[in-house]
Write a protein that holds these residues in place. Structure first.
Motif, PDB file in Angstrom:
ATOM      1  N   SER A   1       0.840  -1.203   0.000  1.00 12.94           N
ATOM      2  CA  SER A   1       0.000   0.000   0.000  1.00 12.94           C
ATOM      3  C   SER A   1       0.872   1.250   0.000  1.00 12.94           C
ATOM      4  N   GLU A   2       0.206   2.414  -0.065  1.00 17.41           N
ATOM      5  CA  GLU A   2       0.968   3.662  -0.247  1.00 17.41           C
ATOM      6  C   GLU A   2       1.662   4.099   1.033  1.00 17.41           C
ATOM      7  N   ARG A   3       2.917   4.460   0.905  1.00 14.11           N
ATOM      8  CA  ARG A   3       3.744   4.854   2.057  1.00 14.11           C
ATOM      9  C   ARG A   3       3.086   5.941   2.895  1.00 14.11           C
ATOM     10  N   GLU A   4       2.576   6.970   2.208  1.00 11.44           N
ATOM     11  CA  GLU A   4       2.048   8.128   2.947  1.00 11.44           C
ATOM     12  C   GLU A   4       0.941   7.691   3.903  1.00 11.44           C
ATOM     13  N   ILE A   5       0.119   6.759   3.452  1.00 10.14           N
ATOM     14  CA  ILE A   5      -1.033   6.341   4.253  1.00 10.14           C
ATOM     15  C   ILE A   5      -0.602   5.326   5.307  1.00 10.14           C
ATOM     16  N   VAL A   6       0.286   4.415   4.896  1.00 10.75           N
ATOM     17  CA  VAL A   6       0.770   3.397   5.850  1.00 10.75           C
ATOM     18  C   VAL A   6       1.479   4.090   7.017  1.00 10.75           C
TER      19      VAL A   6
ATOM     20  N   GLU B   1      -3.385  -2.265   4.513  1.00 13.64           N
ATOM     21  CA  GLU B   1      -2.284  -1.460   5.064  1.00 13.64           C
ATOM     22  C   GLU B   1      -1.351  -2.320   5.913  1.00 13.64           C
ATOM     23  N   MET B   2      -0.085  -2.189   5.646  1.00 16.44           N
ATOM     24  CA  MET B   2       0.897  -2.928   6.461  1.00 16.44           C
ATOM     25  C   MET B   2       2.303  -2.423   6.141  1.00 16.44           C
ATOM     26  N   ASP B   3       3.112  -2.264   7.170  1.00 18.33           N
ATOM     27  CA  ASP B   3       4.500  -1.849   6.948  1.00 18.33           C
ATOM     28  C   ASP B   3       5.322  -3.092   6.604  1.00 18.33           C
ATOM     29  N   GLN B   4       5.183  -3.534   5.365  1.00 17.17           N
ATOM     30  CA  GLN B   4       5.734  -4.831   4.966  1.00 17.17           C
ATOM     31  C   GLN B   4       7.254  -4.884   5.063  1.00 17.17           C
ATOM     32  N   LEU B   5       7.905  -3.773   4.730  1.00 19.38           N
ATOM     33  CA  LEU B   5       9.368  -3.776   4.752  1.00 19.38           C
ATOM     34  C   LEU B   5       9.872  -4.089   6.156  1.00 19.38           C
ATOM     35  N   ALA B   6       9.265  -3.428   7.139  1.00 17.85           N
ATOM     36  CA  ALA B   6       9.700  -3.628   8.526  1.00 17.85           C
ATOM     37  C   ALA B   6       9.463  -5.067   8.981  1.00 17.85           C
ATOM     38  N   ILE B   7       8.367  -5.631   8.521  1.00 20.11           N
ATOM     39  CA  ILE B   7       8.030  -6.998   8.942  1.00 20.11           C
ATOM     40  C   ILE B   7       8.951  -8.020   8.270  1.00 20.11           C
ATOM     41  N   ALA B   8       9.305  -7.741   7.011  1.00 17.21           N
ATOM     42  CA  ALA B   8      10.146  -8.709   6.286  1.00 17.21           C
ATOM     43  C   ALA B   8      11.584  -8.711   6.799  1.00 17.21           C
ATOM     44  N   LYS B   9      12.072  -7.549   7.226  1.00 18.35           N
ATOM     45  CA  LYS B   9      13.509  -7.388   7.519  1.00 18.35           C
ATOM     46  C   LYS B   9      14.119  -8.497   8.378  1.00 18.35           C
ATOM     47  N   PRO B  10      13.546  -8.804   9.536  1.00 18.77           N
ATOM     48  CA  PRO B  10      14.223  -9.822  10.359  1.00 18.77           C
ATOM     49  C   PRO B  10      14.142 -11.239   9.806  1.00 18.77           C
TER      50      PRO B  10
END
Ligand code: ADP
Ligand code: MG
Length: 581
Positions: free
Chosen positions: A119-124, A133-142
């Motif tokens: 989803s769109e960064r501004e809204i996430v 909506e989900m901060d996928q990058l943060a969740i994938a990192k570890p």
């Protein structure tokens, strides 16, 4: 290179439309430029058109029913080809479904890239409640080796290049690439777009070992009375098959293959100590690990599996320096890629190499022959319902006759017993549950094995294991893949004989009695077989594999034949307390 809007006007006085490209096309072009030929995924918002366009541009796009299996397919494609396997998922839930496979790829050192729409960064970032909506990058990192997000179409080339390099170089692993929905429709000048793409030169550079590390390793090997080589799936991945075979044969050192390294040399090789594994590990004094970690699968290099504490010296070849001393002391670390390291050892052995003492070779040979003889009668029973051993005895012969077929294997008893019973003859033909011992890899691995290699696939599945990815039989039928699935149907997990002590429900470990998994395959146009004896099983597998058509064989196994957790019952905590009712 693709042009989004190249309109050719016949009238010369009208200016041609500008030659444009966009995010969709740049992703496809970046993958193609880097030799990617196949995408595994599940379509949906916002990547539906990306899949369509990729197909139109000549990429093979294999659509699954669930992202986890697409992810497993991508991961094993990476293992088989040394190129990153690509998995494409939709945002939030699709992304989460793909994460299990991404984490598993990283754990197993398979190069894979999970590309997910988001989803769109501004809204996430303001948590305003976007669609999925989900901060996928943060969740994938570890859960992966590296994670990147691209916000501008002009950065797609660099983003894809970074993902490829991160997945393949050093110790391979899973990489996450986050592509927010808005990126795909961003338009830019086609020429500038072309120039923004990056072809990754030498994505997995050779890493040559230091000469003194090689000398140290050879000194330790020379001092050994009872040396052993352990080949791991890193050795299979490295595709240094000839050098590895030459090392074993020149050194005369017996070897034990880890599960996915089986077939690097044929299991029937005179120096294979696979059938004398316990003795080989326990009694060896120097062990050369090649692409195998001293993790739980090797009892962390200590304890009852190995000799007295301190009696075994370890030499380890690995591309990851931090793997050294992870569990016990490594007296001779050899850091580098396996091809270069093995070649350097071979070169260093030179002419005057002394083969190991013959009493060690003879001990292992005697043990191996005794174990094989002990097993033989169990493999030959033609009783109905079948035992695991009898059914696997039939499959063992089939694999011997069809050595270039790829064997996919998961389950508990079905896995542990098949690993020991079915000999492999060629490298990278055995694909299984890997480092985590996870269930659910079956159909994903089978699809990718067929797609990537064009070889027939024999998938040997416990009935429980099959359930995790069983819906993908539709995918196998849709693409007409030469996959023969054998479900070892013993009515449940470990065994099909448990009962709920209260009598209310089925026991937690049992399934519908006498299920007909073969009907699932027939539902989608593949061939179903139902067999109850090893002879019938042999006939069915041969017919299925000769036809090259999708097939599922429901193989009835004695519900009482299995043992709890297969070979790893010791990892399953059990209560010693009996409550009064
Ligand atoms: P197994 O489970 O078969 O023992 P592991 O997955 O534990 O195998 O170990 C594989 C090892 O191989 C990992 O430590 C990984 O870093 C290493 N490896 C993978 N590819 C290479 C390569 N090309 N060169 C050297 N080491 C490699
Ligand atoms: Mg079962």
């Amino acid at each position: 290179m693709t042009a989004l809007a190249k309109i050719v006007h016949t009238a010369p006085e009208i200016d041609a439309e500008p030659d444009l490209t966009d995010g969709f096309h740049l992703v496809i072009d970046a993958l193609k430029l880097n030799g990617i030929e196949t995408i595994y995924g599940v379509p949906g918002i916002p990547i539906t058109d990306l899949g369509r366009m990729a197909q139109a541009e000549g990429l093979r796009v294999i659509s699954f029913r669930h992202e986890q299996h697409a992810g497993n397919a991508a991961a094993i494609a990476g293992f088989l080809t040394k190129k990153p396997g690509i998995c494409l998922t939709v945002s939030a839930p699709g992304f989460l479904n793909g994460l299990t496979a991404l984490a598993n790829a990283t754990t197993n050192c398979f190069p894979m890239i999970l590309i997910s729409g988001s989803s769109e960064r501004e809204i996430v970032d303001l948590q305003q409640g976007d669609y999925e909506e989900m901060d996928q990058l943060a969740i994938a990192k570890p859960l992966c080796k590296a994670a990147f997000r691209v916000l501008h179409a002009a950065d797609i080339g660099i983003g894809v290049a970074r993902a490829i390099r991160a997945a393949c170089s050093g110790r391979p692993g899973g990489v996450y690439l986050d592509l927010p929905a808005k990126l795909f429709a961003q338009v830019m000048d086609a020429e500038a777009g072309r120039n923004s793409l990056v072809k990754v030169i030498d994505p997995a550079p050779a890493q040559r070992p230091a000469p003194d590390a090689i000398k140290r390793a050879l000194d330790v090997l020379r001092s050994a009375r009872r040396p052993l080589i352990v080949l791991g799936k890193g050795a299979a991945y490295a595709q240094a098959d000839d050098a590895i075979r030459a090392l074993v044969e020149t050194s005369g050192i017996p070897y034990v293959p880890m599960s996915m390294a089986k077939g690097l040399l044929p299991d029937t090789h005179p120096l294979s100590a696979g059938a004398a594994r316990s003795t080989a590990l326990k009694d060896s004094d120097v062990v050369l690990l090649i692409g195998a970690r001293l993790n739980w699968l090797l009892s962390h290099g200590k304890g009852k599996t190995w000799g007295e504490p301190g009696s075994t010296k370890f030499i380890q070849i690995d591309i990851e320096p931090r793997e050294m001393d992870s569990n016990v002391e490594i007296v001779a670390p050899v850091v580098g890629d396996i091809g270069s390291c093995v070649q350097a050892l071979l070169d260093g052995m030179g002419q005057g190499w002394q083969q190991p003492p013959s009493d060690w070779i003879d001990t292992l040979k005697a043990k191996r022959e005794a174990n094989i003889a002990k097993m033989a009668p169990k493999l030959m029973s033609n009783a109905s319902p079948m035992t695991f051993h009898a059914a696997l005895g039939a499959l063992r012969t089939i694999v011997k006759e069809r050595p270039d077929a790829i064997l996919v294997n998961e389950g508990a008893n079905t896995l542990d017993l098949a690993r020991g019973i079915i000999d492999m003859y060629q490298p990278r033909k055995r694909l299984d549950v890997g480092t985590w011992g996870i269930m659910g890899i079956g159909m994903g691995f089978a699809v990718a094995a067929a797609v990537e290699t064009g070889k027939p696939v024999l998938c040997v599945e416990g009935d429980s294991a099959f359930g995790f990815s069983g819906m993908e039989v539709e995918t196998i039928c849709r693409y007409g893949l030469p996959v023969c699935i054998v479900v070892f149907n013993n009515n449940g997990i470990y065994r099909g004989t448990d009962a709920d002590p209260t009598g209310r429900d089925p026991a937690t470990t049992v399934f519908v009695k006498d299920s007909r998994y073969d009907k699932m395959m027939e539902a989608f146009g593949g061939d179903g077989y139902h067999v109850t004896t090893p002879d019938e099983l042999t006939r069915a597998v041969n017919a299925a594999m000769d036809s090259g058509r999708p097939a599922l064989i429901n193989a009835v196994i004695d519900p009482a034949a299995g043992s709890e957790s297969g070979n790893i019952g010791s990892l399953n905590p059990q209560s010693g307390i009996k409550r009064k009712v």
